[in-house]
Design an enzyme around this catalytic site. Sequence first.
Site, PDB file in Angstrom:
ATOM      1  N   HIS A 463     -17.301  39.980  77.453  1.00 55.60           N
ATOM      2  CA  HIS A 463     -16.248  40.244  76.466  1.00 55.60           C
ATOM      3  C   HIS A 463     -16.616  39.646  75.109  1.00 55.60           C
ATOM      4  CE1 HIS A 463     -11.916  40.667  75.216  1.00 55.60           C
ATOM      5  NE2 HIS A 463     -12.302  39.701  74.383  1.00 55.60           N
ATOM      6  N   GLU A 464     -16.937  38.359  75.110  1.00 57.89           N
ATOM      7  CA  GLU A 464     -17.264  37.710  73.839  1.00 57.89           C
ATOM      8  C   GLU A 464     -18.570  38.255  73.257  1.00 57.89           C
ATOM      9  OE1 GLU A 464     -15.015  36.132  72.452  1.00 57.89           O
ATOM     10  OE2 GLU A 464     -13.720  35.894  74.190  1.00 57.89           O
ATOM     11  N   HIS A 467     -17.841  41.218  71.149  1.00 56.64           N
ATOM     12  CA  HIS A 467     -17.453  40.832  69.791  1.00 56.64           C
ATOM     13  C   HIS A 467     -18.700  40.520  68.964  1.00 56.64           C
ATOM     14  CE1 HIS A 467     -13.146  40.776  70.097  1.00 56.64           C
ATOM     15  NE2 HIS A 467     -13.098  39.847  71.029  1.00 56.64           N
TER      16      HIS A 467
END
Length: 673
Positions: A463-464, A467
């Site tokens: 997820h990170e 980003h």
Amino acid sequence: MFEYNTTFQSVPFDKIRTEHYKPAFESLIAECRETLDRITSSPEEPDFLNTIEHLERHNYSLKRLEQTFFNINAAETSETIQQLAQEISPMLTAFYNDITLNEPLFERVKKVYEKRSVLKLNTEQTRLLEETYKMFVRNGANLAPSAKEEYRKLTEELSALTLKFDENVLAETNDFKLHLTDEKDLAGLPEFVKEAAALEAKSKGLEGWLFTLKMPSYTAFMKYADNRELRQKMFMAYSARSFRENEKDNREVIRRIVDIRLKLANLLGYKTYAGYVLEERMAKNPETVKSFLNDLISESKPAAQKEYAELQDFAKSTGADFKIQRWDWAYYSEKLRNSRFSITDEMIKPYFHLEKVESGIFNLAGKLYGISFEPENTIPVYNKDVRTFRVLDQDGSFLALLYVDYFPRDGKQGGAWMTNYLEQYKVNGEDIRPHVSLVLNFTKPTDTKPSLLTYEEVRTFLHEFGHALHSIFSDCNYMGLSGTNVYRDFVELPSQIMENWTEQKEWLHEVAVHYQTGQPMPEEMIDNILKSRNFNSGYAFVRQLSFGLNDMAWHTLEVPLDRPVQEFETSAMALTELFPPVPGTCMSTAFHHIFGGGYAAGYYGYKWAEVLDADAFSVFKQKGIFDRATAKSFRDNILSKGGTEDPMVLYKRFRGQEPSVEALLERAGLRGK
């Protein structure tokens, strides 16, 4: 932009001292003021270059200093840094108010904006002009003089309060310790949890085992500890952070934050703060958000209620003669999951060695986008645990500098996030590439084991990392529009789409390898993981929606709060609750996203973006999960564009159509559940 004499002009953390920050801020703010004076006093007729672009670029050095300082305040803070933040934050707020409340400057911006139709600007320039004009209007430029003064006071107080909120939560998280010396109290805990707790105790000069409210110590204890009284004690400590009638209590901080936000919204002509915020989001207004949340609750709550009943029956079958409470959910869920699918974290973790997962995620980016990651050992870092990589494009050109910070410590906030030390932009023909940071809180290596991750931690990493890719691939001219500078309900698309690869066998075969034997994860175990992916998905869905309801309730207030914080929260989340309220607990007092972070009136965005990511990933499922052409389209149309165009325009350019919620409901197993 000032330059550092370091590799890639990275931040020289080894030379920066705390006492350097304030003079640096004062100096750069003074320089910015001189530049602004030159813009406003220019005898030239205002145009895009001498007003809009000059204004956009005037504070790039200051922005970089801000990012460095406030990133350190989140990842490596101290009492001195926190005190300094309380001095610097109002100083910055005052400076930015001086920009948007500057009448001569706004007049120049307004003149350019009014002739935008004849300026022959490109798409990104048009977007910058529109966003600059709106920035002034939405930050008080059209207010009367007395209202401007009130706006100044309110925003300066708000900046200090949001910092105070996070400081209180961090202090409360650090203050609690569960120190155990009797091995009987460890019943049910896997060896890896006990070993980590022993290491934590040893680091504090204690015998026995030490459990804290930091992740993953807290989550592991709640999932495995047989001792129900101790689970309840841990739950109460975690859920009462900054709700204990002490100097770290956040109730009055929250009350004042929402009151100020409401006053600011009213000053600017909006009934509610959510109305103000959502005007600049994909959702556009509170009514759309409330309808969106309620529709998803209708889809998911029956499944959550069914899951609750099943778990109650299961607990009863194991001898539990009580109604399960919040501190029982994770414990019995883990046992039921193991009963159904024959998997536990203890079985899974040896196959998710952090270094191998890191390599697998980097390789995934290579397969999709052709990029590579090379260790870079010459970069100064702010903590010895931080590592750095240079990111290279498929042609070998430099794309970004990446910092990774994996492990918890006292000076570091909980959770996981991505941030920048330098954002991408272009100037004078040069492409300034970003410096990106991933900050997580994984289990530390012990004396006998490396850092091993749970399946959910692998998902968090991806997820990170998503980003990070949004920033790494940025290809914009202006810092204010680059990378993750997009609508909050769009920013989670690049992160959440990456989570989908945790459910793809082809990728798991590569990354899930036993740290001792080198053997791949057995096919049966992978099958069981994938079969269990929607286990209690209804509950997880509803829980996330409850946070969105809570956020919207706080920010659709039309009058100041006139009842206790906990009572208001309970009412806001009532539609989603499966458990009775627990006296002495309150999630809002530690709800960083909306009271300390940037998600006020925006927490719904996680679910909003899930609709986008599920729909977008369906293209990969059709074309192939490593399909280069699909990845290139996602890079070219989403990741590289930042905020240079409206998000729905970008999404439709990739997808060919607007998103449908059906893909999300199908993925979550809520259709027919």
